[in-house]
Design a protein around this motif. Structure first.
Motif, PDB file in Angstrom:
ATOM      1  N   ARG A  46      44.454 -12.153   8.859  1.00  0.00           N
ATOM      2  CA  ARG A  46      43.049 -12.369   8.536  1.00  0.00           C
ATOM      3  C   ARG A  46      42.156 -11.876   9.685  1.00  0.00           C
ATOM      4  O   ARG A  46      41.117 -11.251   9.470  1.00  0.00           O
ATOM      5  N   ALA A  92      31.469 -24.340  11.552  1.00  0.00           N
ATOM      6  CA  ALA A  92      32.918 -24.436  11.422  1.00  0.00           C
ATOM      7  C   ALA A  92      33.551 -23.149  11.971  1.00  0.00           C
ATOM      8  O   ALA A  92      34.383 -22.513  11.330  1.00  0.00           O
ATOM      9  N   ASP A 102      31.662 -26.249  15.935  1.00  0.00           N
ATOM     10  CA  ASP A 102      32.882 -26.738  15.280  1.00  0.00           C
ATOM     11  C   ASP A 102      33.123 -28.194  15.658  1.00  0.00           C
ATOM     12  O   ASP A 102      32.710 -28.658  16.726  1.00  0.00           O
ATOM     13  N   LEU A 103      33.822 -28.867  14.768  1.00  0.00           N
ATOM     14  CA  LEU A 103      34.167 -30.279  14.968  1.00  0.00           C
ATOM     15  C   LEU A 103      35.189 -30.457  16.090  1.00  0.00           C
ATOM     16  O   LEU A 103      35.203 -31.483  16.759  1.00  0.00           O
ATOM     17  N   HIS A 104      36.061 -29.473  16.269  1.00  0.00           N
ATOM     18  CA  HIS A 104      37.207 -29.681  17.158  1.00  0.00           C
ATOM     19  C   HIS A 104      37.119 -28.915  18.478  1.00  0.00           C
ATOM     20  O   HIS A 104      37.119 -27.688  18.485  1.00  0.00           O
ATOM     21  N   ASP A 147      29.455 -31.958  14.238  1.00  0.00           N
ATOM     22  CA  ASP A 147      29.755 -32.034  12.810  1.00  0.00           C
ATOM     23  C   ASP A 147      28.668 -31.249  12.073  1.00  0.00           C
ATOM     24  O   ASP A 147      27.478 -31.493  12.299  1.00  0.00           O
ATOM     25  N   ALA A 148      29.093 -30.352  11.208  1.00  0.00           N
ATOM     26  CA  ALA A 148      28.123 -29.525  10.466  1.00  0.00           C
ATOM     27  C   ALA A 148      27.138 -30.391   9.681  1.00  0.00           C
ATOM     28  O   ALA A 148      26.026 -29.959   9.398  1.00  0.00           O
ATOM     29  N   PHE A 159      32.566 -19.448   7.448  1.00  0.00           N
ATOM     30  CA  PHE A 159      33.605 -18.536   6.979  1.00  0.00           C
ATOM     31  C   PHE A 159      34.936 -19.211   6.642  1.00  0.00           C
ATOM     32  O   PHE A 159      35.260 -20.280   7.174  1.00  0.00           O
TER      33      PHE A 159
HETATM   34  N1  SAH Z   1      35.377 -20.204  10.404  1.00  0.00           N
HETATM   35  C1  SAH Z   1      36.564 -20.048  11.234  1.00  0.00           C
HETATM   36  C2  SAH Z   1      37.505 -21.248  11.185  1.00  0.00           C
HETATM   37  C3  SAH Z   1      37.961 -21.689   9.810  1.00  0.00           C
HETATM   38  S1  SAH Z   1      39.094 -23.049   9.903  1.00  0.00           S
HETATM   39  C4  SAH Z   1      37.255 -18.765  10.859  1.00  0.00           C
HETATM   40  O1  SAH Z   1      36.739 -18.038  10.020  1.00  0.00           O
HETATM   41  O2  SAH Z   1      38.303 -18.454  11.421  1.00  0.00           O
HETATM   42  C5  SAH Z   1      38.071 -24.406   9.445  1.00  0.00           C
HETATM   43  C6  SAH Z   1      37.284 -24.998  10.608  1.00  0.00           C
HETATM   44  O3  SAH Z   1      36.381 -25.960  10.068  1.00  0.00           O
HETATM   45  C7  SAH Z   1      38.109 -25.738  11.652  1.00  0.00           C
HETATM   46  O4  SAH Z   1      37.934 -25.168  12.915  1.00  0.00           O
HETATM   47  C8  SAH Z   1      37.572 -27.179  11.599  1.00  0.00           C
HETATM   48  O5  SAH Z   1      37.537 -27.810  12.866  1.00  0.00           O
HETATM   49  C9  SAH Z   1      36.171 -26.949  11.054  1.00  0.00           C
HETATM   50  N2  SAH Z   1      35.521 -28.092  10.417  1.00  0.00           N
HETATM   51  C10 SAH Z   1      36.010 -28.878   9.423  1.00  0.00           C
HETATM   52  N3  SAH Z   1      35.103 -29.809   9.075  1.00  0.00           N
HETATM   53  C11 SAH Z   1      33.993 -29.600   9.874  1.00  0.00           C
HETATM   54  C12 SAH Z   1      32.732 -30.237  10.006  1.00  0.00           C
HETATM   55  N4  SAH Z   1      32.399 -31.290   9.253  1.00  0.00           N
HETATM   56  N5  SAH Z   1      31.858 -29.764  10.917  1.00  0.00           N
HETATM   57  C13 SAH Z   1      32.184 -28.704  11.713  1.00  0.00           C
HETATM   58  N6  SAH Z   1      33.371 -28.075  11.628  1.00  0.00           N
HETATM   59  C14 SAH Z   1      34.265 -28.515  10.726  1.00  0.00           C
END
Ligand code: SAH
Length: 248
Positions: free
Chosen positions: A19, A49, A70-72, A96-97, A112
């Motif tokens: 990807r 995210a 991002d959350l993490h 948190d979004a 994305f």
């Molecule tokens: N957009 C990136 C990652 C996709 S993976 C890409 O295209 O590669 C999904 C991501 O969503 C993860 O990193 C997870 O931490 C994030 N996520 C999930 N729930 C979320 C929320 N409520 N707020 C912010 N991020 C979130």
């Protein structure tokens, strides 16, 4: 929950290598949508995210001013390290979004790689509200997602990747709940070291299945304009991956 974004964050880019290789084409498409559909010039983008920054950094490479959220923290740590290595200036923030408090600060907001599927019926409405608040008038929101009802296999699907001298064996399967439109995305990641020792992690994520029509109808309640594109082109009857394009 969310093992993929915590203990496995360091392996995320290896797991999604294919990807990541395609992200240039995705961003070409997105830049085309900025020019064609947004009702203002796009220079500042909020990538919600953002994960390890695969699309975020590609936007920055194209000269956009980008904030990734991002959350993490574990995902953001990988993203920040990559940005530093490339000398790209991107602001990565933890949050948190659903709780963002940006007001009319961005020309575009992106989300994305199916991340929108983390939001259930009420959360997605909150999400659309906060995205709208973050956008300047005429700004654009873009999110891509598949609809898991339409084809694809329940699995197991097994494949392998490498990270340094470690081999990853990834097994995916999914369980769909037709009554609740929930998808249980299950993934076993086995990390094999050269000496043959193995560490195994189980991912079990609950996602929300939306048809493209449902997403469009929900977005129409919040945005001036909402439209579904196919995967990197205008919507075609056979498309199984969709891009929501909404304008404030
Ligand atoms: N957009 C990136 C990652 C996709 S993976 C890409 O295209 O590669 C999904 C991501 O969503 C993860 O990193 C997870 O931490 C994030 N996520 C999930 N729930 C979320 C929320 N409520 N707020 C912010 N991020 C979130």
């Amino acid at each position: 929950m969310h093992e993929l974004y915590t203990v496995l964050a360091e392996y995320y880019d290896a797991i999604y290598r294919r990807r990541a290789e395609r992200v240039g084409e995705e961003i070409d498409f997105v830049v085309g949508l900025f020019r064609k559909e947004a009702e203002r010039e796009v220079t500042r983008v909020l990538d919600l995210a953002c994960g390890t920054g695969i699309p975020t950094l590609e936007l920055a490479r194209r000269g956009y001013g980008v904030v990734g959220l991002d959350l993490h923290e574990e995902m953001l740590a990988v993203a920040r390290r990559k940005a530093e290595r490339e000398g790209l200036s991107v602001e990565f923030v933890q949050g948190d979004a659903l709780e963002i408090d940006f007001r009319k600060e961005f020309d575009a907001v992106t989300m994305f790689f199916s991340s929108i599927m983390y939001f259930d019926d009420s959360a997605i409405q909150e999400l659309f509200n906060s995205v709208k608040r973050a956008l300047k008038p005429g700004g654009i929101f873009i999110a891509d997602f598949p609809c898991w009802y339409y084809g694809g296999r329940d699995g197991p699907i097994v494949w392998d990747e490498r990270k340094g001298n470690e081999r990853l064996i990834i097994t995916d399967w999914r369980e769909v709940e037709p009554g609740t439109q929930k998808l249980h995305f299950k993934r076993l990641v086995q990390i094999v070291k050269p000496d043959g020792s193995v560490r195994a992690f189980m991912v079990d994520d609950e996602l929300n299945i939306y048809t493209p029509r449902e997403i469009r109808l929900l977005a129409e309640r919040h945005f001036k304009k909402a439209k579904i594109y196919g995967d990197l082109h205008e919507l075609r009857p056979s498309d199984r991956r969709y891009w929501l394009v909404a304008v404030k």
